[in-house]
Design an enzyme around this catalytic site. Sequence first.
Site, PDB file in Angstrom:
ATOM      1  N   CYS A   1      24.541  49.812  26.832  1.00 34.21           N
ATOM      2  CA  CYS A   1      24.427  50.724  25.696  1.00 34.21           C
ATOM      3  C   CYS A   1      25.746  51.456  25.432  1.00 34.21           C
ATOM      4  CB  CYS A   1      23.361  51.778  25.977  1.00 34.21           C
ATOM      5  SG  CYS A   1      21.797  51.075  26.463  1.00 34.21           S
TER       6      CYS A   1
ATOM      7  N   ARG B   1      30.751  46.133  24.098  1.00 35.70           N
ATOM      8  CA  ARG B   1      29.986  46.405  25.311  1.00 35.70           C
ATOM      9  C   ARG B   1      28.716  45.561  25.393  1.00 35.70           C
ATOM     10  NH1 ARG B   1      31.142  51.590  27.615  1.00 35.70           N
ATOM     11  NH2 ARG B   1      28.991  51.865  28.244  1.00 35.70           N
TER      12      ARG B   1
ATOM     13  N   TRP C   1      21.238  48.161  24.631  1.00 39.04           N
ATOM     14  CA  TRP C   1      21.181  46.884  25.368  1.00 39.04           C
ATOM     15  C   TRP C   1      19.862  46.955  26.139  1.00 39.04           C
ATOM     16  CZ3 TRP C   1      21.473  45.146  30.580  1.00 39.04           C
ATOM     17  CH2 TRP C   1      21.877  43.813  30.740  1.00 39.04           C
TER      18      TRP C   1
ATOM     19  N   ASN D   1      22.050  56.591  27.488  1.00 36.72           N
ATOM     20  CA  ASN D   1      22.536  55.427  28.241  1.00 36.72           C
ATOM     21  C   ASN D   1      22.068  55.594  29.670  1.00 36.72           C
ATOM     22  OD1 ASN D   1      23.984  54.584  26.101  1.00 36.72           O
ATOM     23  ND2 ASN D   1      25.996  54.826  27.050  1.00 36.72           N
ATOM     24  N   GLY D   2      21.720  54.505  30.306  1.00 37.17           N
ATOM     25  CA  GLY D   2      21.312  54.602  31.710  1.00 37.17           C
ATOM     26  C   GLY D   2      19.864  54.193  31.861  1.00 37.17           C
TER      27      GLY D   2
ATOM     28  N   GLU E   1      38.547  32.545  39.812  1.00 36.94           N
ATOM     29  CA  GLU E   1      38.698  33.316  38.585  1.00 36.94           C
ATOM     30  C   GLU E   1      38.737  32.387  37.367  1.00 36.94           C
ATOM     31  OE1 GLU E   1      38.218  36.129  37.581  1.00 36.94           O
ATOM     32  OE2 GLU E   1      39.387  36.346  35.740  1.00 36.94           O
TER      33      GLU E   1
ATOM     34  N   LYS F   1      36.058  32.531  34.255  1.00 43.83           N
ATOM     35  CA  LYS F   1      36.453  32.631  32.840  1.00 43.83           C
ATOM     36  C   LYS F   1      35.768  31.542  32.031  1.00 43.83           C
ATOM     37  CE  LYS F   1      37.670  35.763  32.575  1.00 43.83           C
ATOM     38  NZ  LYS F   1      37.859  36.636  33.686  1.00 43.83           N
TER      39      LYS F   1
ATOM     40  N   GLU G   1      31.869  32.019  31.686  1.00 43.26           N
ATOM     41  CA  GLU G   1      31.356  33.158  30.919  1.00 43.26           C
ATOM     42  C   GLU G   1      31.582  33.019  29.421  1.00 43.26           C
ATOM     43  OE1 GLU G   1      32.746  37.128  31.909  1.00 43.26           O
ATOM     44  OE2 GLU G   1      34.750  36.398  32.344  1.00 43.26           O
TER      45      GLU G   1
ATOM     46  N   HIS H   1      32.573  18.591  52.493  1.00 41.86           N
ATOM     47  CA  HIS H   1      31.399  19.106  53.223  1.00 41.86           C
ATOM     48  C   HIS H   1      30.193  19.246  52.295  1.00 41.86           C
ATOM     49  CE1 HIS H   1      33.767  19.722  56.805  1.00 41.86           C
ATOM     50  NE2 HIS H   1      34.727  20.191  56.016  1.00 41.86           N
TER      51      HIS H   1
ATOM     52  N   LYS I   1      30.484  44.382  28.610  1.00 40.18           N
ATOM     53  CA  LYS I   1      31.823  44.665  29.108  1.00 40.18           C
ATOM     54  C   LYS I   1      31.776  45.603  30.307  1.00 40.18           C
ATOM     55  CE  LYS I   1      36.290  44.632  29.195  1.00 40.18           C
ATOM     56  NZ  LYS I   1      36.895  43.444  29.815  1.00 40.18           N
TER      57      LYS I   1
HETATM   58  O1  M6R Z   1      34.950  47.116  34.828  1.00 44.15           O
HETATM   59  P1  M6R Z   1      34.946  46.324  36.101  1.00 44.15           P
HETATM   60  O2  M6R Z   1      36.282  45.755  36.421  1.00 44.15           O
HETATM   61  O3  M6R Z   1      34.356  47.059  37.260  1.00 44.15           O
HETATM   62  O4  M6R Z   1      33.985  45.090  35.797  1.00 44.15           O
HETATM   63  C1  M6R Z   1      33.679  44.164  36.804  1.00 44.15           C
HETATM   64  C2  M6R Z   1      33.032  42.922  36.228  1.00 44.15           C
HETATM   65  O5  M6R Z   1      31.856  43.248  35.552  1.00 44.15           O
HETATM   66  C3  M6R Z   1      33.972  42.170  35.267  1.00 44.15           C
HETATM   67  O6  M6R Z   1      35.177  41.827  35.865  1.00 44.15           O
HETATM   68  C4  M6R Z   1      33.289  40.894  34.748  1.00 44.15           C
HETATM   69  O7  M6R Z   1      33.134  39.974  35.783  1.00 44.15           O
HETATM   70  C5  M6R Z   1      34.101  40.288  33.609  1.00 44.15           C
HETATM   71  N1  M6R Z   1      33.236  39.926  32.533  1.00 44.15           N
HETATM   72  C6  M6R Z   1      34.852  39.076  34.007  1.00 44.15           C
HETATM   73  O8  M6R Z   1      35.569  38.518  32.950  1.00 44.15           O
END
Ligand code: M6R
Length: 608
Positions: free
Chosen positions: A2, A27, A74, A100-101, A483, A487, A490, A506, A603
């Site tokens: 949110c 977000r 959200w 929010n929360g 990583e 990417k 996602e 393995h 985000k």
């Molecule tokens: O704001 P933060 O760095 O704590 O967020 C951590 C993860 O949620 C964030 O890195 C997430 O994995 C990204 N979408 C990756 O691209």
Amino acid sequence: MCGIVGYVGNKKASPILINGLSKLEYRGYDSAGIATIESDGIKILKDKGRVSNLENIKEMASISGTVGIAHTRWATHGKPSKENAHPHFDNSNLFAVVHNGIIENYNELREFLINNGYKFYSQTDTEVIPNLVHFYFEQTNDVLTALKKTCNDLKGSYAIELIYKHTPNNLYVAKKDSPMVIGVSENENFVASDIPAVLNYTKKFYFLKDKEFAVLSKDEVKFYDFELNQIQKDIKEIDWDENSVTKNGYDDFMLKEIYEQPDSVRKTINSRLSDTGSYDFKDISIDKDYLTTINKIYIIACGTAMHAGLSAKSIIEKLCKISTEVDVASEFRYREPLIDNHTLCIFISQSGETADTIAALKLSKECGAKTIAITNVIGSSITREADYSILTYAGPEIAVASTKAYTAQVTILSMLAINFAEILGRCDEKVLEKVKQDVLSLPTKLENVLGTANSVKDIALKIYNEHDIFFIGRGIDHPIAMEGSLKLKEISYIHSDAYASGELKHGPIALIEDNTTVISIYTDAKLLQKSISNTQEVITRGAKSIVITNQNLDNNKFDYVIQIPEISEFLSPILAIVPLQFLAYYIAKQKNLDVDKPRNLAKSVTVE
Ligand code: M6R
């Protein structure tokens, strides 16, 4: 997650609120709404779907209030719908709330309110809040006291904005475990869950701590602690500019942020570089006496930030000779980790608001560890909670897929490791000097690596239809593979896994068949031959091979080779990740996907 925005001033609130909500779209959300105080009471407009739907609601033109609250939801409790969208009224339509929360005990509170004659019109946890405020207002006749008593009853997390029909010049806010900033300007003040929402109106911010309240009018902001004693807070000035929250000619924020990396890494390096070329971490008062008592460093984070930790583990262990463990915050917080005052805990978070990381940080402090936060957002919760805070200078990162935050995080972690190594004197000075030189070369080498975009795009156009893509690497190349794989999955929704190359035989090698794409990363000369052998093993089984490397190879052995600049292997994650960011980006673009706002993702993950 949110997003909230609030406005108090002389101007019509609705366009400012809508503009703020659109800046928070990154977000992730499924419905949006606003409430303003009009001459005949509070008016709520809300709907399922995008902020643009809200903006186009017919009655929007007829509201003119100068005080208002707004929300992007959200869904957590109750499906995305108009009824469940915020703001929510109390039963008498005197109070309106956005939140929010998560209110964990909302069932119990709902029951209590129903027994006291209140009715509920949504499935949300939030709707208990305006009704509880009303309930306590009946007893106290004071809005702030009613809000405080309400917060007393709430278990869970909240950032609350509240307006009351009969105090048309005020906006009331409360915060616990959910982000909230207050922006100040002349004759107008703002509330937001994130700085970008109001950055085009002000650069001056107050940061609310947990269990604090604020009452905003257009001329002032009054702050209160949980006992409602008035308190003073300092304003912080943000040096982000408005362009940093626009696409500035790029098709997507993600692409813009990939291209910003030379600059964000340069700024991050300069933030800790003194005139003499030494590193300045004096604000982190960690000295030799303390460091020599440390027998373990934990790095705790989520997602990409956790990968930054994994990428830095090697430089810390090799230069400082301190055993370093990296853990995901959501596991760490529940696994009774062995921490005491000989443990140093480093928390990495772009947003500084990730719920699991905050919980892990609190736990580490309780266990007696010293804590360092590495975040990209000044004043964020993690920054305030940790003993020491180090900022990365990536600027606002809007795309859900983290890019420039990662490279800035690995850069600052490497500098911190070098600084600790210099203090400890456990490492050959020549080695340290060489890595320090390499740190300085990063911005230029990043500019160079951006030049791989077109070749990577060509590869993306050939493999964008695939269902599985594997990433492999040894040593430092393994977290790069992880990583790169994150990417890709996602934003392109292609299934992908990353393995330590030596692990292939393995189990995972069973998945390799004709034309399966395997991406290998080779940036450590010491491991090159072994890594090549692992790639050969998959090629023999029919795999299509893509290699990202800074080594000299016989390119004919592979289908595609992307060459990146040579650098100390400790720093190679900062360069090697860039082609993988491009690959994910161009594959997602080719599939016509929303690169900046991938499905199901938010985000800033402010709930557990
Ligand atoms: O704001 P933060 O760095 O704590 O967020 C951590 C993860 O949620 C964030 O890195 C997430 O994995 C990204 N979408 C990756 O691209």
